[in-house]
Design an enzyme around this catalytic site. Structure first.
Site, short mmCIF file in Angstrom:
data_model
loop_
_atom_site.label_atom_id
_atom_site.label_comp_id
_atom_site.label_asym_id
_atom_site.label_seq_id
_atom_site.Cartn_x
_atom_site.Cartn_y
_atom_site.Cartn_z
N ASP A 1 -1.40 -41.36 81.89
CA ASP A 1 -0.57 -40.89 80.78
C ASP A 1 0.73 -40.34 81.35
O ASP A 1 0.82 -39.17 81.59
CB ASP A 1 -1.35 -39.84 79.99
CG ASP A 1 -0.54 -39.26 78.84
OD1 ASP A 1 0.45 -39.87 78.42
OD2 ASP A 1 -0.91 -38.16 78.37
N ASP B 1 3.48 -49.55 72.67
CA ASP B 1 3.53 -48.21 73.28
C ASP B 1 2.15 -47.84 73.82
O ASP B 1 1.18 -48.60 73.66
CB ASP B 1 3.99 -47.19 72.21
CG ASP B 1 4.37 -45.83 72.79
OD1 ASP B 1 4.42 -45.68 74.03
OD2 ASP B 1 4.63 -44.89 72.00
N ASP C 1 7.62 -38.13 81.33
CA ASP C 1 7.17 -36.74 81.51
C ASP C 1 5.65 -36.67 81.47
O ASP C 1 4.97 -37.58 80.98
CB ASP C 1 7.79 -35.81 80.45
CG ASP C 1 7.37 -36.15 79.03
OD1 ASP C 1 7.22 -37.36 78.73
OD2 ASP C 1 7.17 -35.23 78.22
N GLU D 1 8.20 -36.81 75.72
CA GLU D 1 7.14 -37.20 74.77
C GLU D 1 6.10 -36.11 74.64
O GLU D 1 5.58 -35.87 73.56
CB GLU D 1 6.49 -38.51 75.24
CG GLU D 1 5.51 -39.13 74.22
CD GLU D 1 4.09 -38.58 74.28
OE1 GLU D 1 3.34 -38.84 73.33
OE2 GLU D 1 3.74 -37.86 75.24
N GLU D 2 5.79 -35.45 75.75
CA GLU D 2 4.69 -34.47 75.74
C GLU D 2 5.05 -33.20 74.98
O GLU D 2 4.20 -32.33 74.79
CB GLU D 2 4.28 -34.12 77.18
CG GLU D 2 3.67 -35.29 77.95
CD GLU D 2 2.31 -35.74 77.42
OE1 GLU D 2 1.85 -35.19 76.41
OE2 GLU D 2 1.74 -36.67 78.00
C1 LIG Z 1 -15.80 -46.65 67.48
C2 LIG Z 1 -15.40 -46.08 68.81
C3 LIG Z 1 -13.99 -45.90 68.97
C4 LIG Z 1 -13.66 -45.03 70.11
C5 LIG Z 1 -12.29 -44.50 69.98
C6 LIG Z 1 -11.83 -43.94 71.24
C7 LIG Z 1 -10.44 -43.46 71.16
C8 LIG Z 1 -9.90 -43.21 72.53
C9 LIG Z 1 -8.50 -43.62 72.62
C10 LIG Z 1 -7.76 -42.88 73.66
C11 LIG Z 1 -6.50 -42.33 73.11
C12 LIG Z 1 -5.68 -41.74 74.18
C13 LIG Z 1 -4.35 -41.38 73.65
C14 LIG Z 1 -3.35 -41.29 74.76
C15 LIG Z 1 -2.02 -40.96 74.24
C16 LIG Z 1 -1.76 -39.48 74.30
C17 LIG Z 1 -0.48 -39.12 73.63
C18 LIG Z 1 -0.33 -37.62 73.47
O1 LIG Z 1 -0.93 -36.83 74.14
N1 LIG Z 1 0.52 -37.20 72.55
C19 LIG Z 1 0.80 -35.82 72.24
C20 LIG Z 1 2.20 -35.84 71.64
C21 LIG Z 1 2.71 -34.55 71.12
C22 LIG Z 1 2.80 -34.40 69.77
C23 LIG Z 1 3.32 -33.22 69.25
C24 LIG Z 1 3.73 -32.20 70.09
C25 LIG Z 1 3.60 -32.38 71.45
C26 LIG Z 1 3.09 -33.56 71.97
C27 LIG Z 1 -0.18 -35.31 71.21
O2 LIG Z 1 -0.51 -34.11 71.27
O3 LIG Z 1 -0.61 -36.03 70.31
ZN LIG Z 2 1.36 -40.10 76.75
ZN LIG Z 3 0.04 -37.01 77.01
#
Ligand SMILES: CCCCCCCCCCCCCCCCCC(=O)N[C@@H](Cc1ccccc1)C(=O)O
Ligand SMILES: [Zn+2]
Ligand SMILES: [Zn+2]
Length: 478
Positions: A132, A193, A102, A166-167
């Site tokens: 994503d 994951d 999704d 998941e979203e």
């Molecule tokens: C020292 C420098 C470090 C730099 C760190 C940079 C971090 C960047 C990492 C990128 C992360 C990207 C994450 C992608 C996954 C996204 C998953 C997501 O959107 N999950 C939703 C799930 C959710 C939860 C609860 C209700 C609805 C949806 C979220 O909102 O977390």
């Molecule tokens: Zn995702």
């Molecule tokens: Zn997402």
């Protein structure tokens, strides 16, 4: 460091080389996946037509996966998919690859090309889900399809779980698959994951990309704040209204960041590992955090991404109040989304928040909450972590920094925490800060090269996982 020894005789390794025709098929299959708008709107509210179509689509583009006798395919929760790939050696503990089909909604506005067009421009495939997370869905199945075409038979069993919600929390997809596996008594060696990348340009003075494998994940608390007041005529207003009281309360929350937790875990470990990559004086600062910790901690707060690594964040996401222009509002409601740092608990955050608001007229309602995930091992003995490292070395020889980190968002893997102690959130693709903003934003895109390399990585990873060698501990010379 890493996986050692030579295993017993086994099938020859299959090289990760793909013909020009295969490479065209690969990218065209991804484009087709992007064109199916598998949007999740709210829990229980999805584009079910698209989800059903997606189920058909993967059957068409990965026929070998679906007809192989040692692969069992099950549809779970109507639209999620679980593949059980039976390995030839039952003594090896299985692992699992996760992804979700999704995507979040994508209104056309602001996009260079329509978000569900899957158009290719200048070497990039555009569209919602390209980062994503349809890239992972398709790359996992594509790598397996290509291995099977080359007569690959795995030694270690593995699962592929593709969630459809998941979203919007994963309640109907990942949670149901997880319950099914638990009922079958499955215990996993590790899970891989989404959730992190090969980060390129995230740290200003670091001129090379580094792979951050997220070994923990922040928790969350969705808190609804409510104020009720007696309604009345707006011509003779009281000193304070429900809106004024609640606005002041959420403003206090926004103005009072929760404590900086730097010093209690992973970001410090990550910076220490990165230290030697920086030039003077940053290398000295990062390798002496016992002395420069307070300075680094303040610097981390200045950037909104690194800030999210060091503390529980506070985001006011909804505000609802008022019924008519000339009525004193009876009620005001606001929702605040906290992302909880792994060194804190839901209860601790709740206490801190109540103390900051410090107003008895504000009621608190916990809508839902999820504790941060435990830290998965990243030492020499950690099979999942070491397999990712090993595969990175061969597929991305130019990336010589691999460090454990925290996933600042939540992933479906949290629903499987009782099946394993090793959860690794990592996508084997380069990500720049601009691309990071495109996730859930506009102009999400993946380069054809990045996607091909992701397929190659998984193709290699699956073969690497067939090792029967436990990771070896490294003997450090004194
Ligand atoms: C020292 C420098 C470090 C730099 C760190 C940079 C971090 C960047 C990492 C990128 C992360 C990207 C994450 C992608 C996954 C996204 C998953 C997501 O959107 N999950 C939703 C799930 C959710 C939860 C609860 C209700 C609805 C949806 C979220 O909102 O977390
Ligand atoms: Zn995702
Ligand atoms: Zn997402």
């Amino acid at each position: 460091k890493g996986l050692g020894g030579k295993g017993p005789q086994r099938a020859p390794r299959i090289p990760s080389e793909f013909s020009p025709e295969e490479r065209v098929t690969m990218k065209e299959s991804l484009k087709g996946a992007i064109q199916i708008p598998t949007v999740s709107f709210n829990p229980g509210e999805y584009n079910t037509t698209a989800l059903a179509e997606f189920g058909q689509y993967i059957r068409e583009v990965f026929p070998t996966v679906f007809k192989t006798s040692f692969i069992q395919h099950e549809v779970v929760g109507e639209y999620s998919h679980l593949f059980t790939v039976q390995g030839s050696d039952p003594s090896l503990q299985p692992y699992m690859l996760l992804a979700h089909i999704d995507v979040v909604p994508a209104p056309d506005q602001g996009w260079e090309v329509p978000p569900f067009s899957g158009l290719e421009r200048d070497g990039f495939i555009y569209g919602r889900g390209t980062l994503d997370n349809k890239n992972s869905v398709m790359a996992i199945l594509q790598a397996l399809e290509l291995l099977l075409i080359r007569n690959y038979i795995p030694r270690r069993s593995f699962f592929i779980a593709l969630g459809h919600d998941e979203e919007v929390s994963g309640a109907n997809g990942a949670q149901k698959i997880s319950a099914l596996l638990q009922a079958r008594g499955v215990q996993l060696a590790f899970i891989v994951d989404e959730g992190s990348f090969i980060l390129d340009g995230f740290i200003p003075s670091l001129n090379k990309p580094f792979a951050m494998i997220s070994v923990s994940e922040k928790g969350s608390l969705n808190l609804m704040l409510q104020v009720n007041m007696t309604p009345g005529h707006s011509s003779a207003p009281p000193e304070e209204t429900s809106i004024g009281i609640l606005a002041a309360a959420v403003s206090r929350l926004e103005q009072t960041p929760l404590p900086n937790m730097f010093g209690s875990g992973l970001p410090e470990m990550m910076l220490q590992q990165l230290a030697t990559e920086f030039s003077f004086p940053v290398n000295i600062v990062f390798s002496n955090l016992w002395l420069f910790g307070p300075l680094v901690s303040r610097l981390m707060e200045r950037n909104y991404i690194t800030n999210a690594l060091v503390r529980t964040t506070t985001a006011i996401t909804m505000f609802k109040a008022g019924i008519k222009v000339n009525v004193i509002p009876p009620m005001a409601q606001s929702t605040v989304n906290f992302r909880i740092h792994p060194a804190q608990t839901v209860q601790e955050v709740l206490e801190l928040v109540k103390n900051i608001v410090a107003d008895d007229r504000v009621q608190f309602h916990v809508l839902n909450a999820f504790e941060p995930l435990p830290v998965s091992p990243s030492d020499d003995q950690a099979l999942g972590y070491q397999l990712i490292r090993q595969t990175l070395q061969s597929v991305f020889p130019e990336v010589n920094i691999v460090a454990p980190g925290i996933c600042i968002a939540q992933t479906d893997s949290r629903h499987y925490a009782h099946l394993t102690t090793g959860i690794y959130r990592f996508n084997p693709i380069y990500l720049t800060p601009q691309e990071f903003r495109s996730i859930h934003g506009i102009n999400e895109k993946i380069s054809v090269r990045n996607y091909e390399t992701q397929v190659k990585f998984i193709f290699e990873f699956i073969q690497n996982a067939d090792t029967d060698q436990e990771p070896v501990s490294h003997l450090h010379e004194l």
